[in-house]
Design a protein around this motif. Structure first.
Motif, PDB file in Angstrom:
ATOM      1  N   GLU A 218       0.934  -1.180   0.074  1.00 17.28           N
ATOM      2  CA  GLU A 218      -0.130   0.057  -0.096  1.00 17.28           C
ATOM      3  C   GLU A 218       0.715   1.314  -0.012  1.00 17.28           C
ATOM      4  OE1 GLU A 218      -3.746  -1.972   2.440  1.00 17.28           O
ATOM      5  OE2 GLU A 218      -2.474  -0.620   3.578  1.00 17.28           O
ATOM      6  N   ARG A 222       1.292   4.128  -3.015  1.00 21.86           N
ATOM      7  CA  ARG A 222       0.917   5.558  -2.432  1.00 21.86           C
ATOM      8  C   ARG A 222       2.221   6.454  -3.051  1.00 21.86           C
ATOM      9  NH1 ARG A 222       0.322   6.768   3.152  1.00 21.86           N
ATOM     10  NH2 ARG A 222      -1.011   5.075   3.143  1.00 21.86           N
ATOM     11  N   TYR A 223       3.453   5.856  -2.594  1.00 20.41           N
ATOM     12  CA  TYR A 223       4.657   6.989  -2.922  1.00 20.41           C
ATOM     13  C   TYR A 223       5.284   6.472  -4.342  1.00 20.41           C
ATOM     14  CZ  TYR A 223       3.932   8.716   1.576  1.00 20.41           C
ATOM     15  OH  TYR A 223       3.275   9.588   2.425  1.00 20.41           O
TER      16      TYR A 223
END
Ligand code: ASP
Ligand code: MG
Length: 412
Positions: A218, A222-223
């Motif tokens: 996750e 996200r990054y």
């Protein structure tokens, strides 16, 4: 200098020989010109031993002391890794979580990372240090106490460092050589994937392909951290392992990229509940309060104001689910004629980002199962996944048949 994060799991640092072998890999990357952040797990088996000691000492333990104890395995491997690198004339030092500091919230034993300031480590890189060896799995709370990130948390440490230091890649060294189209023990034709999208990996990880901690995927998504999963027991090469990356970085992909399964599922049916507004909330509210991980849900068409409601959950939670529902019935919150639990089912899922743009996957999946004489009990779909519940005794057969039908043994 570009930064590379390399994470070594428990089996990759299980003894001094393996630590030396891992350090050699680090040396190869340093020679290429990287500043390397190495994240280490505890030696394999160590964390389990520490958890056991805590439980034996104090069954109702203070979670802060649990963290103080179970975080220690990583401290040992971090120091040993730094020493090994120094023996190879590579400038290295170890960092415990609090020294970085890796700041977390106060949720002991399952803390979440809040911030990783990079100035301390970057200052050392600027002075000529080539490798920062960081103890995975641990951080420090706002109160200044040691925290841990939950079992398997070193993966999350590694991805968080890759994001904080804008690393070129995050290599996760483990004891498998990559992510497979399905479990090779179930389907011998399973093939190692060169690339897999974050979304697909998340579906596969939560469905039981336990290579990476779900939270780490996750975070990587996200990054947009490029993650590579590879074996520390194989010869190094640039194409080794599986790259977990953004969809845009995958030129072409099969429609279905993986078949996941979850063996211990149960199907629970509430027979004849009143079909009126609020009834689903009254059923699933108590289940969620009881911590039941409800997955699939089906409500049948009502007849004469009553309907059947079916849901699935892990087998081990059936007793708790039954209690929650019977308690709600006793309180008069819900009314049903019977509660039937089928604990002999498993869940099989086909996963692939290609499903977004291609139809016919569900039809093919159902036809394949029907050709094998396998009855489907529950179906659920999402944008990139189709899941079915079937009798557990057909699990292997279903996985193999679907793997063949979607030609997962062939790339594209
Ligand atoms: N050593 C910890 C565990 O076994 C963390 C990790 O290795 O990821 O859960
Ligand atoms: Mg792990």
């Amino acid at each position: 200098m570009p930064v590379l994060v390399m994470k070594f799991g428990g089996t990759s640092v299980a003894n001094l020989d393996r630590i030396r072998r891992a350090a050699k890999r680090v040396g190869v990357e340093v020679a290429k010109g990287y500043d390397v952040i190495v994240i280490v797990s505890a030696m394999s088996g160590k964390t389990n031993e520490l958890v056991g000691w805590v439980n034996e000492t104090s069954p109702m333990y203070d979670a802060r002391e649990y963290d103080a104890v179970v975080s220690s395995g990583e401290n040992v491997t971090a120091g040993l890794m730094a020493l090994t690198l120094q023996e190879m004339d590579i400038p290295a030092r170890s960092w415990q979580g609090w020294q970085v500091p890796l700041k977390t919230n106060s949720a002991h034993s399952s803390a979440r990372i809040e911030e990783i300031p990079n100035d301390n480590i970057n200052a050392k890189f600027a002075e000529g240090m080539k490798v920062a060896v960081v103890a995975g799995f641990q951080g420090v709370s706002p109160e200044g106490r040691i925290t841990t990130l939950g079992r398997g948390g070193s993966d999350t440490t590694a991805v968080a460092f890759a994001a904080a230091f804008d690393a070129e890649r995050c290599d996760i060294y483990t004891d498998v050589d990559g992510i497979y189209t399905t479990d090779p023990r179930v389907a011998p034709k399973a093939r190692k994937l060169d690339k897999i999208a974050f979304e697909e990996m998340l579906e596969l990880a939560s469905l039981g392909a336990k290579v990476l901690q779900t939270r780490s995927v996750e975070l990587a998504m996200r990054y947009n951290v490029k993650l590579r999963v590879l074996s520390s027991f194989e010869e190094p090469s640039d194409t080794a392992g599986t790259l977990v990356c953004a969809e845009e970085d995958i030129m072409e992909s099969n429609v279905v990229n993986g078949i996941a399964y979850s063996r211990e599922e149960a199907k629970m049916t509430l027979i004849s509940v009143a079909d009126r507004p609020g009834i689903a909330a009254k059923i699933f509210g108590p289940l969620s309060e009881a911590g039941i991980n409800v997955d699939m849900i089906i409500q049948n068409i009502a007849e004469e104001g009553r309907t059947d409601m079916t849901f699935s959950c892990p087998t081990e939670q059936v007793k708790r689910a039954e209690k929650a529902l019977n308690d709600a019935k006793d309180r008069g919150d819900i009314n049903f004629h019977d509660l039937v639990a089928d604990t002999n089912v498993c869940k099989i899922s086909a996963v692939g980002i290609g499903m977004r743009s291609q139809s016919g996957v569900a039809a093919k999946m159902f036809k394949t199962l029907s050709d094998e004489g396998i009855n489907i009990k529950v179906i659920a779909t999402s944008e990139i996944k189709i899941s079915v519940l079937i009798d557990r005794k057909y699990m292997e057969l279903a996985v193999q048949a679907l793997h063949d039908a979607f030609e997962l043994d062939k790339a594209n």
